[in-house]
Design a protein around this motif. Structure first.
Motif, PDB file in Angstrom:
ATOM      1  N   ASN A 163    -100.998  25.423 -59.363  1.00  0.00           N
ATOM      2  CA  ASN A 163    -102.267  26.141 -59.502  1.00  0.00           C
ATOM      3  C   ASN A 163    -102.850  26.059 -60.913  1.00  0.00           C
ATOM      4  OD1 ASN A 163    -102.853  27.829 -56.829  1.00  0.00           O
ATOM      5  ND2 ASN A 163    -100.643  27.735 -57.139  1.00  0.00           N
ATOM      6  N   ASN A 164    -102.367  25.074 -61.673  1.00  0.00           N
ATOM      7  CA  ASN A 164    -102.924  24.754 -62.991  1.00  0.00           C
ATOM      8  C   ASN A 164    -102.896  25.928 -63.959  1.00  0.00           C
ATOM      9  OD1 ASN A 164    -103.653  22.024 -62.286  1.00  0.00           O
ATOM     10  ND2 ASN A 164    -105.319  22.891 -61.069  1.00  0.00           N
ATOM     11  N   ILE A 165    -101.808  26.689 -63.906  1.00  0.00           N
ATOM     12  CA  ILE A 165    -101.639  27.821 -64.818  1.00  0.00           C
ATOM     13  C   ILE A 165    -100.696  27.405 -65.942  1.00  0.00           C
ATOM     14  CG2 ILE A 165    -100.834  30.207 -65.032  1.00  0.00           C
ATOM     15  CD1 ILE A 165    -101.478  30.444 -61.964  1.00  0.00           C
ATOM     16  N   PRO A 166    -101.158  27.414 -67.189  1.00  0.00           N
ATOM     17  CA  PRO A 166    -100.318  26.990 -68.311  1.00  0.00           C
ATOM     18  C   PRO A 166     -99.061  27.849 -68.455  1.00  0.00           C
ATOM     19  CG  PRO A 166    -102.621  27.091 -68.971  1.00  0.00           C
ATOM     20  CD  PRO A 166    -102.527  27.747 -67.622  1.00  0.00           C
ATOM     21  N   MET A 167     -97.977  27.199 -68.844  1.00  0.00           N
ATOM     22  CA  MET A 167     -96.731  27.945 -69.058  1.00  0.00           C
ATOM     23  C   MET A 167     -95.953  27.384 -70.236  1.00  0.00           C
ATOM     24  SD  MET A 167     -94.349  26.605 -65.867  1.00  0.00           S
ATOM     25  CE  MET A 167     -95.355  25.530 -64.830  1.00  0.00           C
ATOM     26  N   TRP A 168     -95.195  28.282 -70.851  1.00  0.00           N
ATOM     27  CA  TRP A 168     -94.156  27.890 -71.794  1.00  0.00           C
ATOM     28  C   TRP A 168     -92.839  28.193 -71.105  1.00  0.00           C
ATOM     29  CZ3 TRP A 168     -95.543  30.152 -77.303  1.00  0.00           C
ATOM     30  CH2 TRP A 168     -96.779  29.610 -77.729  1.00  0.00           C
ATOM     31  N   ILE A 169     -91.947  27.220 -71.045  1.00  0.00           N
ATOM     32  CA  ILE A 169     -90.618  27.432 -70.477  1.00  0.00           C
ATOM     33  C   ILE A 169     -89.674  27.880 -71.586  1.00  0.00           C
ATOM     34  CG2 ILE A 169     -88.625  26.359 -69.371  1.00  0.00           C
ATOM     35  CD1 ILE A 169     -90.911  26.590 -67.451  1.00  0.00           C
ATOM     36  N   ARG A 170     -88.937  28.945 -71.295  1.00  0.00           N
ATOM     37  CA  ARG A 170     -87.956  29.450 -72.258  1.00  0.00           C
ATOM     38  C   ARG A 170     -86.579  29.523 -71.615  1.00  0.00           C
ATOM     39  NH1 ARG A 170     -90.826  34.806 -74.909  1.00  0.00           N
ATOM     40  NH2 ARG A 170     -91.464  33.806 -76.841  1.00  0.00           N
ATOM     41  N   GLN A 171     -85.550  29.194 -72.400  1.00  0.00           N
ATOM     42  CA  GLN A 171     -84.188  29.460 -71.963  1.00  0.00           C
ATOM     43  C   GLN A 171     -83.361  29.882 -73.159  1.00  0.00           C
ATOM     44  OE1 GLN A 171     -80.908  26.596 -70.522  1.00  0.00           O
ATOM     45  NE2 GLN A 171     -81.616  27.553 -68.631  1.00  0.00           N
ATOM     46  N   VAL A 172     -82.531  30.900 -72.936  1.00  0.00           N
ATOM     47  CA  VAL A 172     -81.612  31.358 -73.977  1.00  0.00           C
ATOM     48  C   VAL A 172     -80.399  30.434 -73.983  1.00  0.00           C
ATOM     49  CG1 VAL A 172     -80.200  33.270 -74.815  1.00  0.00           C
ATOM     50  CG2 VAL A 172     -82.397  33.734 -73.694  1.00  0.00           C
ATOM     51  N   LEU A 173     -80.038  29.947 -75.176  1.00  0.00           N
ATOM     52  CA  LEU A 173     -78.874  29.070 -75.321  1.00  0.00           C
ATOM     53  C   LEU A 173     -77.653  29.935 -75.619  1.00  0.00           C
ATOM     54  CD1 LEU A 173     -77.875  26.095 -75.452  1.00  0.00           C
ATOM     55  CD2 LEU A 173     -78.137  26.263 -77.942  1.00  0.00           C
ATOM     56  N   ILE A 174     -76.769  30.059 -74.606  1.00  0.00           N
ATOM     57  CA  ILE A 174     -75.573  30.894 -74.728  1.00  0.00           C
ATOM     58  C   ILE A 174     -74.341  30.012 -74.638  1.00  0.00           C
ATOM     59  CG2 ILE A 174     -74.372  32.934 -73.854  1.00  0.00           C
ATOM     60  CD1 ILE A 174     -76.938  33.567 -72.238  1.00  0.00           C
ATOM     61  N   PRO A 175     -73.561  29.913 -75.714  1.00  0.00           N
ATOM     62  CA  PRO A 175     -72.352  29.087 -75.671  1.00  0.00           C
ATOM     63  C   PRO A 175     -71.440  29.482 -74.507  1.00  0.00           C
ATOM     64  CG  PRO A 175     -72.839  29.716 -77.930  1.00  0.00           C
ATOM     65  CD  PRO A 175     -73.786  30.482 -77.053  1.00  0.00           C
ATOM     66  N   GLY A 176     -71.064  28.460 -73.716  1.00  0.00           N
ATOM     67  CA  GLY A 176     -70.188  28.710 -72.588  1.00  0.00           C
ATOM     68  C   GLY A 176     -70.911  29.120 -71.317  1.00  0.00           C
ATOM     69  N   TYR A 177     -72.205  29.325 -71.403  1.00  0.00           N
ATOM     70  CA  TYR A 177     -72.979  29.781 -70.233  1.00  0.00           C
ATOM     71  C   TYR A 177     -74.162  28.866 -69.905  1.00  0.00           C
ATOM     72  CZ  TYR A 177     -70.405  34.201 -70.270  1.00  0.00           C
ATOM     73  OH  TYR A 177     -69.413  35.142 -70.203  1.00  0.00           O
ATOM     74  N   THR A 178     -74.977  28.573 -70.890  1.00  0.00           N
ATOM     75  CA  THR A 178     -76.183  27.774 -70.616  1.00  0.00           C
ATOM     76  C   THR A 178     -76.241  26.490 -71.451  1.00  0.00           C
ATOM     77  OG1 THR A 178     -77.508  28.951 -72.277  1.00  0.00           O
ATOM     78  CG2 THR A 178     -77.515  29.847 -70.033  1.00  0.00           C
ATOM     79  N   ASP A 179     -75.128  26.103 -72.048  1.00  0.00           N
ATOM     80  CA  ASP A 179     -75.144  24.947 -72.950  1.00  0.00           C
ATOM     81  C   ASP A 179     -74.473  23.698 -72.379  1.00  0.00           C
ATOM     82  OD1 ASP A 179     -72.596  26.024 -72.987  1.00  0.00           O
ATOM     83  OD2 ASP A 179     -72.296  25.738 -75.147  1.00  0.00           O
ATOM     84  N   ASP A 180     -74.107  23.734 -71.096  1.00  0.00           N
ATOM     85  CA  ASP A 180     -73.485  22.561 -70.482  1.00  0.00           C
ATOM     86  C   ASP A 180     -74.477  21.400 -70.450  1.00  0.00           C
ATOM     87  OD1 ASP A 180     -71.187  21.500 -68.583  1.00  0.00           O
ATOM     88  OD2 ASP A 180     -73.100  21.015 -67.628  1.00  0.00           O
ATOM     89  N   GLU A 181     -74.029  20.236 -70.861  1.00  0.00           N
ATOM     90  CA  GLU A 181     -74.941  19.087 -70.966  1.00  0.00           C
ATOM     91  C   GLU A 181     -75.571  18.730 -69.626  1.00  0.00           C
ATOM     92  OE1 GLU A 181     -74.972  14.377 -72.366  1.00  0.00           O
ATOM     93  OE2 GLU A 181     -73.284  15.683 -72.913  1.00  0.00           O
ATOM     94  N   ASN A 182     -74.781  18.754 -68.551  1.00  0.00           N
ATOM     95  CA  ASN A 182     -75.325  18.412 -67.239  1.00  0.00           C
ATOM     96  C   ASN A 182     -76.388  19.415 -66.796  1.00  0.00           C
ATOM     97  OD1 ASN A 182     -73.788  16.071 -66.842  1.00  0.00           O
ATOM     98  ND2 ASN A 182     -72.059  17.245 -66.021  1.00  0.00           N
ATOM     99  N   ASP A 183     -76.162  20.684 -67.096  1.00  0.00           N
ATOM    100  CA  ASP A 183     -77.152  21.703 -66.757  1.00  0.00           C
ATOM    101  C   ASP A 183     -78.436  21.509 -67.554  1.00  0.00           C
ATOM    102  OD1 ASP A 183     -75.522  23.002 -64.892  1.00  0.00           O
ATOM    103  OD2 ASP A 183     -74.624  24.308 -66.413  1.00  0.00           O
ATOM    104  N   LEU A 184     -78.297  21.177 -68.811  1.00  0.00           N
ATOM    105  CA  LEU A 184     -79.479  20.952 -69.645  1.00  0.00           C
ATOM    106  C   LEU A 184     -80.257  19.729 -69.166  1.00  0.00           C
ATOM    107  CD1 LEU A 184     -77.965  21.741 -73.159  1.00  0.00           C
ATOM    108  CD2 LEU A 184     -79.659  23.105 -71.925  1.00  0.00           C
ATOM    109  N   LEU A 185     -79.545  18.711 -68.708  1.00  0.00           N
ATOM    110  CA  LEU A 185     -80.217  17.522 -68.166  1.00  0.00           C
ATOM    111  C   LEU A 185     -80.961  17.858 -66.870  1.00  0.00           C
ATOM    112  CD1 LEU A 185     -77.498  14.800 -68.825  1.00  0.00           C
ATOM    113  CD2 LEU A 185     -79.760  14.943 -69.897  1.00  0.00           C
ATOM    114  N   LYS A 186     -80.344  18.724 -66.039  1.00  0.00           N
ATOM    115  CA  LYS A 186     -81.022  19.178 -64.818  1.00  0.00           C
ATOM    116  C   LYS A 186     -82.266  19.983 -65.155  1.00  0.00           C
ATOM    117  CE  LYS A 186     -76.823  19.414 -61.974  1.00  0.00           C
ATOM    118  NZ  LYS A 186     -75.877  20.334 -61.290  1.00  0.00           N
ATOM    119  N   LEU A 187     -82.146  20.814 -66.194  1.00  0.00           N
ATOM    120  CA  LEU A 187     -83.302  21.607 -66.622  1.00  0.00           C
ATOM    121  C   LEU A 187     -84.420  20.702 -67.109  1.00  0.00           C
ATOM    122  CD1 LEU A 187     -84.636  24.330 -67.273  1.00  0.00           C
ATOM    123  CD2 LEU A 187     -83.473  24.270 -69.494  1.00  0.00           C
ATOM    124  N   LYS A 188     -84.057  19.695 -67.880  1.00  0.00           N
ATOM    125  CA  LYS A 188     -85.065  18.745 -68.371  1.00  0.00           C
ATOM    126  C   LYS A 188     -85.761  18.048 -67.204  1.00  0.00           C
ATOM    127  CE  LYS A 188     -85.633  14.644 -71.270  1.00  0.00           C
ATOM    128  NZ  LYS A 188     -84.943  13.615 -72.091  1.00  0.00           N
TER     129      LYS A 188
END
Length: 243
Positions: A163-188
């Motif tokens: 619907n053409n609504i601008p967004m900024w994507i945010r994610q908190v980088l938490i060691p051991g929780y959100t820093d897995d390389e495969n997860d970051l690649l999926k997010l990208k």
């Protein structure tokens, strides 16, 4: 909780008059009370309970914003955050309608953990920017971290894109929780599928809100988690392709 007309009253946690990190420019930031998630890393644990905070009227909040109009306009604006602001979506609709009449930039900081209802569609008509907090790209890890799987927030992101609504994507980088390389690649990969992402922000985890949990009598589950090092931050940004 005392009953108020939710179109004209909000349960408010706090106000920041000169915010600089919640959207472009200098911003009037309204923190609304109440949250539907249970983020283990939350630094505003005192915002969760809808019975907390205090009522403020639409007229009073609008008047306060206008007093700062010369500072926040035209390069800044108003950001509604929380807690989870979309729990009080009817009030935001009423406020944003008035702000758009004055040409003031509007922004919502949300988890997007909602089905797209008529109220959500309506408020987004008056929203210039969404700060969308992707809690975790993996559904099970997301549930473990914040209490819910991520289907709704990913669908929310797709709705913004479609619907053409601008967004900024945010994610908190938490060691051991959100820093897995495969997860970051999926997010990208997911972010690259969206058409209206203007910015990607990686927010380094910190434990500055731990005392709020303890003051409220709750155990802070990430008390042994260290803040990410600069090397870890730089590596995650490199994987996501952001500077």
């Amino acid at each position: 909780m005392e009953k108020k007309d939710l179109h004209y009253y909000a349960k408010v946690h706090s106000i920041e008059s000169f915010g600089t990190v919640d959207g472009p420019g200098i911003r009037f930031v309204l923190f609304l009370q109440g949250c539907n998630l249970k983020c283990k890393y939350c630094h505003n644990r005192d915002t969760w309970d809808m019975n907390g905070g205090s009522y403020a009227s639409l007229d009073d909040i609008y008047a306060k914003i206008l007093r700062y109009k010369n500072y926040i306009h035209p390069n800044g604006g108003v950001t509604i955050t929380g807690g989870e602001p979309l729990l009080q979506v009817k009030f935001i609709i009423s406020l944003f309608k008035k702000l758009k009449e004055k040409g003031i930039h509007t922004c919502i900081d949300t988890s997007g953990m909602f089905s797209i209802s008529k109220d959500i569609e309506e408020v987004l008509k008056y929203t210039d920017l969404v700060l969308l907090d992707i809690k975790h790209i993996d559904p099970q890890k997301c549930k473990d971290l914040v209490g819910f799987s991520n289907e709704k927030e990913l669908d929310f992101a797709r709705y913004l894109s479609d619907n053409n609504i601008p967004m900024w994507i945010r994610q908190v980088l938490i060691p051991g929780y959100t820093d897995d390389e495969n997860d970051l690649l999926k997010l990208k990969k997911f972010i690259s599928s969206l058409k209206t992402v203007e910015k990607v922000e990686l927010l380094p985890y910190h434990n500055l809100g731990e005392y709020k949990w303890k003051n409220l009598g709750f155990k802070y589950e990430l008390e042994n988690v260290k803040e990410p090092s600069q090397e870890e931050i730089d590596n995650a940004k490199k994987i996501l392709g952001i500077s």
